[in-house]
Design a protein around this motif. Structure first.
Motif, PDB file in Angstrom:
ATOM      1  N   ARG A 131       5.158 -11.762  -5.337  1.00 34.79           N
ATOM      2  CA  ARG A 131       4.369 -11.282  -6.466  1.00 34.79           C
ATOM      3  C   ARG A 131       3.278 -10.344  -5.940  1.00 34.79           C
ATOM      4  N   LEU A 132       2.756  -9.516  -6.830  1.00 32.00           N
ATOM      5  CA  LEU A 132       1.584  -8.720  -6.468  1.00 32.00           C
ATOM      6  C   LEU A 132       0.423  -9.679  -6.270  1.00 32.00           C
ATOM      7  N   ARG A 133      -0.428  -9.358  -5.317  1.00 28.07           N
ATOM      8  CA  ARG A 133      -1.502 -10.276  -4.936  1.00 28.07           C
ATOM      9  C   ARG A 133      -2.864  -9.751  -5.357  1.00 28.07           C
ATOM     10  N   GLY A 134      -3.086  -9.728  -6.662  1.00 28.11           N
ATOM     11  CA  GLY A 134      -4.406  -9.382  -7.154  1.00 28.11           C
ATOM     12  C   GLY A 134      -4.467  -8.050  -7.869  1.00 28.11           C
ATOM     13  N   ASP A 135      -5.588  -7.853  -8.560  1.00 29.64           N
ATOM     14  CA  ASP A 135      -5.806  -6.643  -9.352  1.00 29.64           C
ATOM     15  C   ASP A 135      -5.905  -5.390  -8.492  1.00 29.64           C
ATOM     16  N   ARG A 136      -6.497  -5.498  -7.311  1.00 32.16           N
ATOM     17  CA  ARG A 136      -6.610  -4.325  -6.432  1.00 32.16           C
ATOM     18  C   ARG A 136      -5.229  -3.829  -6.043  1.00 32.16           C
ATOM     19  N   GLU A 137      -4.354  -4.753  -5.682  1.00 34.18           N
ATOM     20  CA  GLU A 137      -3.005  -4.336  -5.313  1.00 34.18           C
ATOM     21  C   GLU A 137      -2.284  -3.731  -6.514  1.00 34.18           C
ATOM     22  N   PHE A 138      -2.435  -4.348  -7.688  1.00 32.99           N
ATOM     23  CA  PHE A 138      -1.825  -3.781  -8.888  1.00 32.99           C
ATOM     24  C   PHE A 138      -2.330  -2.359  -9.113  1.00 32.99           C
ATOM     25  N   SER A 139      -3.628  -2.163  -8.997  1.00 32.77           N
ATOM     26  CA  SER A 139      -4.208  -0.848  -9.225  1.00 32.77           C
ATOM     27  C   SER A 139      -3.618   0.192  -8.273  1.00 32.77           C
ATOM     28  N   LEU A 140      -3.516  -0.167  -6.997  1.00 32.81           N
ATOM     29  CA  LEU A 140      -2.955   0.770  -6.012  1.00 32.81           C
ATOM     30  C   LEU A 140      -1.490   1.076  -6.295  1.00 32.81           C
ATOM     31  N   VAL A 141      -0.726   0.048  -6.636  1.00 32.41           N
ATOM     32  CA  VAL A 141       0.693   0.253  -6.929  1.00 32.41           C
ATOM     33  C   VAL A 141       0.857   1.099  -8.182  1.00 32.41           C
ATOM     34  N   SER A 142       0.016   0.867  -9.184  1.00 30.30           N
ATOM     35  CA  SER A 142       0.185   1.573 -10.457  1.00 30.30           C
ATOM     36  C   SER A 142       0.026   3.083 -10.306  1.00 30.30           C
ATOM     37  N   TRP A 143      -0.764   3.534  -9.353  1.00 26.47           N
ATOM     38  CA  TRP A 143      -0.942   4.972  -9.158  1.00 26.47           C
ATOM     39  C   TRP A 143       0.176   5.562  -8.311  1.00 26.47           C
ATOM     40  N   LYS A 144       0.829   4.748  -7.510  1.00 30.66           N
ATOM     41  CA  LYS A 144       1.906   5.226  -6.632  1.00 30.66           C
ATOM     42  C   LYS A 144       3.268   5.139  -7.321  1.00 30.66           C
ATOM     43  N   ALA A 145       3.446   4.117  -8.143  1.00 27.77           N
ATOM     44  CA  ALA A 145       4.748   3.833  -8.742  1.00 27.77           C
ATOM     45  C   ALA A 145       5.078   4.796  -9.876  1.00 27.77           C
ATOM     46  N   GLY A 146       6.372   4.982 -10.064  1.00 29.07           N
ATOM     47  CA  GLY A 146       6.842   5.787 -11.180  1.00 29.07           C
ATOM     48  C   GLY A 146       6.887   4.970 -12.458  1.00 29.07           C
ATOM     49  N   VAL A 147       7.240   5.640 -13.539  1.00 26.91           N
ATOM     50  CA  VAL A 147       7.250   4.980 -14.837  1.00 26.91           C
ATOM     51  C   VAL A 147       8.263   3.825 -14.875  1.00 26.91           C
ATOM     52  N   ASP A 148       9.381   3.942 -14.158  1.00 29.91           N
ATOM     53  CA  ASP A 148      10.363   2.854 -14.142  1.00 29.91           C
ATOM     54  C   ASP A 148       9.799   1.596 -13.492  1.00 29.91           C
ATOM     55  N   SER A 149       9.055   1.770 -12.406  1.00 30.88           N
ATOM     56  CA  SER A 149       8.438   0.617 -11.754  1.00 30.88           C
ATOM     57  C   SER A 149       7.352   0.006 -12.627  1.00 30.88           C
ATOM     58  N   LEU A 150       6.601   0.838 -13.313  1.00 28.24           N
ATOM     59  CA  LEU A 150       5.576   0.319 -14.222  1.00 28.24           C
ATOM     60  C   LEU A 150       6.219  -0.442 -15.378  1.00 28.24           C
ATOM     61  N   ASP A 151       7.319   0.078 -15.879  1.00 26.60           N
ATOM     62  CA  ASP A 151       8.052  -0.635 -16.929  1.00 26.60           C
ATOM     63  C   ASP A 151       8.583  -1.963 -16.390  1.00 26.60           C
ATOM     64  N   TRP A 152       9.061  -1.952 -15.150  1.00 23.01           N
ATOM     65  CA  TRP A 152       9.542  -3.191 -14.519  1.00 23.01           C
ATOM     66  C   TRP A 152       8.405  -4.215 -14.470  1.00 23.01           C
ATOM     67  N   LEU A 153       7.224  -3.790 -14.072  1.00 24.40           N
ATOM     68  CA  LEU A 153       6.072  -4.694 -14.026  1.00 24.40           C
ATOM     69  C   LEU A 153       5.756  -5.249 -15.411  1.00 24.40           C
ATOM     70  N   GLN A 154       5.815  -4.389 -16.419  1.00 22.27           N
ATOM     71  CA  GLN A 154       5.552  -4.822 -17.794  1.00 22.27           C
ATOM     72  C   GLN A 154       6.567  -5.893 -18.214  1.00 22.27           C
ATOM     73  N   GLN A 155       7.826  -5.704 -17.845  1.00 20.09           N
ATOM     74  CA  GLN A 155       8.874  -6.671 -18.179  1.00 20.09           C
ATOM     75  C   GLN A 155       8.730  -7.980 -17.406  1.00 20.09           C
ATOM     76  N   HIS A 156       7.970  -7.962 -16.315  1.00 21.77           N
ATOM     77  CA  HIS A 156       7.788  -9.152 -15.483  1.00 21.77           C
ATOM     78  C   HIS A 156       6.375  -9.725 -15.633  1.00 21.77           C
ATOM     79  N   ASP A 157       5.892  -9.685 -16.838  1.00 21.16           N
ATOM     80  CA  ASP A 157       4.661 -10.373 -17.230  1.00 21.16           C
ATOM     81  C   ASP A 157       3.369  -9.792 -16.666  1.00 21.16           C
ATOM     82  N   TYR A 158       3.385  -8.548 -16.242  1.00 19.48           N
ATOM     83  CA  TYR A 158       2.138  -7.881 -15.880  1.00 19.48           C
ATOM     84  C   TYR A 158       1.711  -7.059 -17.093  1.00 19.48           C
ATOM     85  N   ASN A 159       0.509  -7.207 -17.521  1.00 23.12           N
ATOM     86  CA  ASN A 159       0.006  -6.527 -18.708  1.00 23.12           C
ATOM     87  C   ASN A 159      -0.387  -5.093 -18.325  1.00 23.12           C
TER      88      ASN A 159
END
Length: 179
Positions: A131-159
């Protein structure tokens, strides 16, 4: 040919084992043979080493899974993704060790796979408990990841939509996709 290369590698490996060779020997860089196969994306060699009994969690060496995913993120070698999958299938635990990339702030293997938009690998890591380990990691990933990865996160209970700043380039795409 690749088949001939694997045959030669298998023969060399058999010879090393017959001579009492250690598949988990650590070199001056603290790497084991699985480490090199993982970094260079040599899935055939990695598979041979695993079949011969190389440890997926060698002592006194960084986990080969860390190395495979670092290679994938830094070099985008498709063989590194295959190596990561093989390591997971042979019992590598993505939650073991203390993998932290101080430059990017990522600490989970899941963040590595999402940062290069490898959703197949993300699914495999998720199934193995990463799993992602905290808000800081989520924030860093969200700027690097494409829309498909962000959608994947949304589908896996990340708001995702609520966590993304309004200025994020993919925020509107995700809102439209949810509508």
């Amino acid at each position: 040919s690749t088949g001939g290369g694997l045959f030669a590698a298998r023969k060399a490996l058999e010879h090393i084992l017959e001579q009492g060779g250690n598949l988990d020997v650590v070199d001056a860089s603290s790497w084991v043979p699985l480490s090199y196969a993982s970094w260079f994306g040599h899935a055939g060699t990695l598979d041979l080493l695993l079949e011969a009994g190389a440890a997926v969690h060698p002592q006194n060496s960084p986990p080969p899974l860390d190395i495979a995913l670092s290679s994938l993120a830094q070099t985008k070698k498709s063989g590194a993704a295959t190596c990561a999958k093989l390591l997971l299938m042979h019992g590598a635990d993505p939650r073991s060790g203390n993998h932290v990339d101080m430059m990017s702030g990522r600490s989970s293997h899941l963040s590595w796979s999402l940062s290069v938009d490898n959703l197949e690998l993300a699914n495999l890591l998720w199934l193995h408990g990463d799993r992602l380990r905290g808000d800081r990691e989520f924030s860093l990933v969200s700027w690097k990841a494409g829309v498909d990865s962000l959608d994947w996160l949304q589908q896996h209970d990340y708001n995702v939509i609520n966590l993304l700043p309004t200025s994020h380039p993919h925020r509107q795409d995700l809102i439209k996709a949810q509508a």
